[in-house]
Design a protein around this motif. Sequence first.
Motif, PDB file in Angstrom:
ATOM      1  N   ALA B 110       0.839  -1.202   0.000  1.00  0.00           N
ATOM      2  CA  ALA B 110       0.000   0.000   0.000  1.00  0.00           C
ATOM      3  C   ALA B 110       0.873   1.251   0.000  1.00  0.00           C
ATOM      4  CB  ALA B 110      -0.933  -0.016   1.206  1.00  0.00           C
ATOM      5  N   ALA B 111       1.929   1.245   0.806  1.00  0.00           N
ATOM      6  CA  ALA B 111       2.849   2.389   0.813  1.00  0.00           C
ATOM      7  C   ALA B 111       3.493   2.548  -0.571  1.00  0.00           C
ATOM      8  CB  ALA B 111       3.909   2.199   1.890  1.00  0.00           C
ATOM      9  N   GLY B 112       3.819   1.436  -1.197  1.00  0.00           N
ATOM     10  CA  GLY B 112       4.377   1.482  -2.550  1.00  0.00           C
ATOM     11  C   GLY B 112       3.370   2.057  -3.536  1.00  0.00           C
ATOM     12  N   LEU B 113       2.120   1.649  -3.378  1.00  0.00           N
ATOM     13  CA  LEU B 113       1.063   2.199  -4.244  1.00  0.00           C
ATOM     14  C   LEU B 113       0.994   3.715  -4.113  1.00  0.00           C
ATOM     15  CD1 LEU B 113      -1.492   1.583  -6.030  1.00  0.00           C
ATOM     16  CD2 LEU B 113      -2.799   1.534  -3.893  1.00  0.00           C
ATOM     17  N   GLY B 243      13.060   3.711   0.758  1.00  0.00           N
ATOM     18  CA  GLY B 243      12.239   4.363   1.782  1.00  0.00           C
ATOM     19  C   GLY B 243      12.587   3.843   3.157  1.00  0.00           C
ATOM     20  N   GLY B 244      11.700   4.096   4.103  1.00  0.00           N
ATOM     21  CA  GLY B 244      11.921   3.660   5.479  1.00  0.00           C
ATOM     22  C   GLY B 244      12.953   4.541   6.159  1.00  0.00           C
ATOM     23  N   GLY B 245      13.255   4.187   7.407  1.00  0.00           N
ATOM     24  CA  GLY B 245      14.155   5.022   8.201  1.00  0.00           C
ATOM     25  C   GLY B 245      15.515   5.217   7.560  1.00  0.00           C
ATOM     26  N   LEU B 246      16.058   4.188   6.937  1.00  0.00           N
ATOM     27  CA  LEU B 246      17.420   4.309   6.413  1.00  0.00           C
ATOM     28  C   LEU B 246      17.520   5.341   5.291  1.00  0.00           C
ATOM     29  CD1 LEU B 246      20.129   2.990   7.180  1.00  0.00           C
ATOM     30  CD2 LEU B 246      19.921   1.618   5.118  1.00  0.00           C
ATOM     31  N   LEU B 278       7.096  10.145   0.524  1.00  0.00           N
ATOM     32  CA  LEU B 278       5.934  10.286   1.408  1.00  0.00           C
ATOM     33  C   LEU B 278       6.208   9.938   2.863  1.00  0.00           C
ATOM     34  CD1 LEU B 278       3.277   8.735  -1.000  1.00  0.00           C
ATOM     35  CD2 LEU B 278       3.905  11.138  -0.731  1.00  0.00           C
ATOM     36  N   GLY B 279       7.408   9.452   3.144  1.00  0.00           N
ATOM     37  CA  GLY B 279       7.784   9.181   4.537  1.00  0.00           C
ATOM     38  C   GLY B 279       6.818   8.240   5.237  1.00  0.00           C
ATOM     39  N   ASP B 280       6.659   8.475   6.534  1.00  0.00           N
ATOM     40  CA  ASP B 280       5.825   7.644   7.402  1.00  0.00           C
ATOM     41  C   ASP B 280       4.369   7.568   6.984  1.00  0.00           C
ATOM     42  OD1 ASP B 280       7.736   7.008   9.099  1.00  0.00           O
ATOM     43  OD2 ASP B 280       7.101   8.317  10.751  1.00  0.00           O
ATOM     44  N   GLU B 281       3.914   8.581   6.265  1.00  0.00           N
ATOM     45  CA  GLU B 281       2.492   8.633   5.927  1.00  0.00           C
ATOM     46  C   GLU B 281       2.125   7.708   4.778  1.00  0.00           C
ATOM     47  OE1 GLU B 281       0.667  12.528   5.747  1.00  0.00           O
ATOM     48  OE2 GLU B 281       0.437  12.054   7.881  1.00  0.00           O
ATOM     49  N   ALA B 282       3.129   7.152   4.073  1.00  0.00           N
ATOM     50  CA  ALA B 282       2.840   6.354   2.873  1.00  0.00           C
ATOM     51  C   ALA B 282       1.870   5.208   3.185  1.00  0.00           C
ATOM     52  CB  ALA B 282       4.134   5.822   2.270  1.00  0.00           C
ATOM     53  N   GLY B 283       2.006   4.609   4.365  1.00  0.00           N
ATOM     54  CA  GLY B 283       1.131   3.493   4.748  1.00  0.00           C
ATOM     55  C   GLY B 283      -0.340   3.882   4.751  1.00  0.00           C
ATOM     56  N   PHE B 284      -0.674   4.966   5.500  1.00  0.00           N
ATOM     57  CA  PHE B 284      -2.061   5.457   5.483  1.00  0.00           C
ATOM     58  C   PHE B 284      -2.551   5.807   4.119  1.00  0.00           C
ATOM     59  CE2 PHE B 284      -1.057   8.542   9.029  1.00  0.00           C
ATOM     60  CZ  PHE B 284      -1.356   7.626  10.000  1.00  0.00           C
ATOM     61  N   LEU B 285      -1.692   6.618   3.441  1.00  0.00           N
ATOM     62  CA  LEU B 285      -2.119   7.160   2.152  1.00  0.00           C
ATOM     63  C   LEU B 285      -2.445   6.001   1.215  1.00  0.00           C
ATOM     64  CD1 LEU B 285       0.468  10.084   1.827  1.00  0.00           C
ATOM     65  CD2 LEU B 285      -1.867  10.189   2.706  1.00  0.00           C
ATOM     66  N   GLY B 286      -1.626   4.968   1.265  1.00  0.00           N
ATOM     67  CA  GLY B 286      -1.900   3.779   0.461  1.00  0.00           C
ATOM     68  C   GLY B 286      -3.186   3.095   0.898  1.00  0.00           C
ATOM     69  N   ALA B 287      -3.404   3.028   2.215  1.00  0.00           N
ATOM     70  CA  ALA B 287      -4.641   2.412   2.723  1.00  0.00           C
ATOM     71  C   ALA B 287      -5.849   3.179   2.190  1.00  0.00           C
ATOM     72  CB  ALA B 287      -4.627   2.411   4.250  1.00  0.00           C
TER      73      ALA B 287
END
Lengths: 297, 297
Positions: B110-113, B243-246, B278-287
């Motif tokens: 979803a984050a990738g989407l 992406g992610g923290g690294l 999109l940083g940390d928000e990518a998960g929601f945004l994908g959802a």
Amino acid sequence: MVAVDIGGTETKAALVTGTAEAVVAQKHARRATPGQLEPLLDVLAELVDELRGASEHEVDAVGIVAPGIVDEVNGVGVYTANLPWSEFPFSAVLTERLGVPVAFGHDVRAAGLAECRMGAAKGLRNAVIMPIGTGIAGALLLDGQIFSGGGYAGEIGHVNVGHGVPCACGQVGCVETVASSAAIARRYTARTGRAVNGAAEVASLVKAGDEDAVAVWHEAVDALARGILVLATLLGPEAVVLGGGLALAGNLLVEPLEDRLDGLIAFQRRPELRLAALGDEAGFLGAALLAIDTLEA
Amino acid sequence: MVAVDIGGTETKAALVTGTAEAVVAQKHARRATPGQLEPLLDVLAELVDELRGASEHEVDAVGIVAPGIVDEVNGVGVYTANLPWSEFPFSAVLTERLGVPVAFGHDVRAAGLAECRMGAAKGLRNAVIMPIGTGIAGALLLDGQIFSGGGYAGEIGHVNVGHGVPCACGQVGCVETVASSAAIARRYTARTGRAVNGAAEVASLVKAGDEDAVAVWHEAVDALARGILVLATLLGPEAVVLGGGLALAGNLLVEPLEDRLDGLIAFQRRPELRLAALGDEAGFLGAALLAIDTLEA
């Protein structure tokens, strides 16, 4: 329609009938593959004309497949190591010359398409069709479509599986350097000093208990299993279909490969291993399916 | 709509507005992730109710993402290592309970989407979005669609790249065993005896010229480059999005990775390396995008 498979040394053609679900090759013709582009185009036209003459029905489309990097969306032969073209628009040029729609595709992906529509991968949504011959390649069936990645996808033969042997591609540890039919024969000869008639003879020696043959075969199986593990990790295919000359070894290949894969698999979905169903004809049949798809599009 | 990202320790939710091309998260809520299924379902319902209460418009759909093996077509949480479900039909159960359509998808895909629709991979047809955090995963954009492989695709963190270090997954040589943020911190501490506050501190030490940090960082970069090489060999992506923290290390990560990849690449299409947008928000945004796609389907 007419289907043509351009090979490194020989170009084979067939008259094919059928539908987008299943096709049958009827009459065949072949020529040596010329080393230059214009003579090659002439040979392609001659083969099509010869089979047109032999057909009871009008030939309404032509499908051609070739090795190397192929952009099938635009019908362009992008690059090959050994054949006489670079960025050549086969579809456009031959559609004009032959007067019927010409689809131009990739030999391995087209053969994979045929296995998916009417062969060993029929009914699957996700599979890898892996011909093992002089080299090793892969056609990726992903969500019901053959994926080309702009022409670059599926080079499973050149994934590094850690055996450390240098490959002609410039990399090290490539699957095909120890597991292709050619590699199996070459490595047996290198190990024993005895010439063999291809991987088939090594397979016979394995059955006869020849220790060197068993060792070479074991290394090939290990490299293949490690390559299939990478496919399982990245793509999660339901099945891997083994094709090409090496698949003629049947259970001598499949059984140890099942065992080795079982030993390697962790959390991945374990792909079923199957043998290709269409043999040498998969290339043409796939070329014909591409031609049908072009007509229907 | 309401978007929810179920994490290993915390479940985050947001009120999201927008279209299938771009969404914005507005109000946020969070809870600790319960260790059992019924309490988790209660928490999901509470988060949705809380954000519904805060919304000016009616909430017409909910998108939920989670880690592990997820079958997004059927909205089923198939398997996770650490969370309290197995083969649980989230979409069906929560659609009934919440009274609106609920899409259930995979956090990384979803984050990738979201990165593909509105972030660093916007406009591409073929890309891999690779979050690097506690572990390393990959969302595969193939011909414009995120590919799930029945829920099994994209485990780039568990490809064997030959470094020989055992992984918690039972395999050896996995990319993430030396290249995840967690691994970088752990390996620096193992090498020096000094505790560090995550990979970010190791990155600072690299900048300061700390030799142990440089060595650990170098090994991580090498493993990542070898993993990306496998992606290039099998899928030929136009770009790999880190992406992610690294990825917060920016050029400290990208520049040596570009160099290492240039050193490894042979005939493959060289993917462009990009940083996630999109940083940390990518998960929601994908959802939220999954929820919109469900409404539109």
